[in-house]
Write an enzyme that holds these catalytic residues in place. Structure first.
Site, PDB file in Angstrom:
ATOM      1  CG  HIS A  61       2.344  38.054 -11.005  1.00 29.14           C
ATOM      2  ND1 HIS A  61       2.202  38.867 -12.096  1.00 29.14           N
ATOM      3  CD2 HIS A  61       2.591  38.883  -9.961  1.00 29.14           C
ATOM      4  CE1 HIS A  61       2.357  40.131 -11.727  1.00 29.14           C
ATOM      5  NE2 HIS A  61       2.589  40.157 -10.427  1.00 29.14           N
ATOM      6  CD  GLU A  62       1.560  38.216  -6.457  1.00 32.34           C
ATOM      7  OE1 GLU A  62       2.549  38.790  -5.931  1.00 32.34           O
ATOM      8  OE2 GLU A  62       0.725  38.823  -7.152  1.00 32.34           O
ATOM      9  CG  HIS A  88       6.595  39.922  -7.357  1.00 39.88           C
ATOM     10  ND1 HIS A  88       7.144  40.979  -8.044  1.00 39.88           N
ATOM     11  CD2 HIS A  88       5.296  39.862  -7.753  1.00 39.88           C
ATOM     12  CE1 HIS A  88       6.234  41.544  -8.811  1.00 39.88           C
ATOM     13  NE2 HIS A  88       5.097  40.882  -8.656  1.00 39.88           N
TER      14      HIS A  88
END
Length: 165
Positions: free
Chosen positions: A78-79, A82
């Protein structure tokens, strides 16, 4: 919690997942994006944060310890997504269509905006406030702003100003 208190096996599993997903993204995108810096300094109820300008991922060591498998499978990609979106598309909406595409089509991970981890161990003290329709829990920071006269908070449902119980 310092990194040294996080078991080395968990740190290694995080790095394996990060490197695996980064290699997968580089292959699918035909790029050679660098490995981001990683720290275990995230606090509070956030599982992680991607710092775009410094190309760094901060992970919450408490939530990582308590939810190792799900955390490594979901939060790390998820990170990373980004950071990859920022490198690939520039500045766009944090959980917009580009991020969703990166998560699902490139990294092969379901695109969920929030985690479902139990937060009791990381939740801060809250202060009860009331309006005419319900009770609210304000964080220490918001409570202190009210006490110092720096802020007024209103209920999103009835619009009434919140008052301490």
């Amino acid at each position: 919690m310092k990194t040294s208190r996080l078991p080395i096996a968990i740190q290694q599993a995080v790095m394996r997942r990060l490197r695996e997903k980064l290699a997968q993204a580089n292959l699918k995108l035909g790029r050679n994006y660098p490995e981001p810096k990683l720290s275990y300094t995230q606090r509070g109820t956030s599982a992680g944060t991607a710092w775009l300008e410094s190309y760094k991922i901060r992970l919450n060591p408490v939530l990582l310890l308590e939810n190792s498998e799900a955390f490594i499978e979901e939060v790390v990609p998820h990170e990373l997504a980004h950071l990859l979106v920022w490198k690939h598309f520039g500045r766009v909406a944090p959980h917009g269509k580009e991020w969703k595409w990166m998560m699902e089509n490139v990294l092969g991970v379901p695109a969920r905006r929030t985690h479902q981890f139990e937060l009791q161990s990381v939740r801060r003290n809250t202060f009860p406030y009331r309006c005419k329709c319900q009770e609210h829990q304000l964080t220490v920071r918001r409570h202190n702003r009210v006490v110092r006269g720096e802020a007024v908070y209103r209920c999103v449902h009835c619009g009434e100003q919140l008052v301490a119980k």
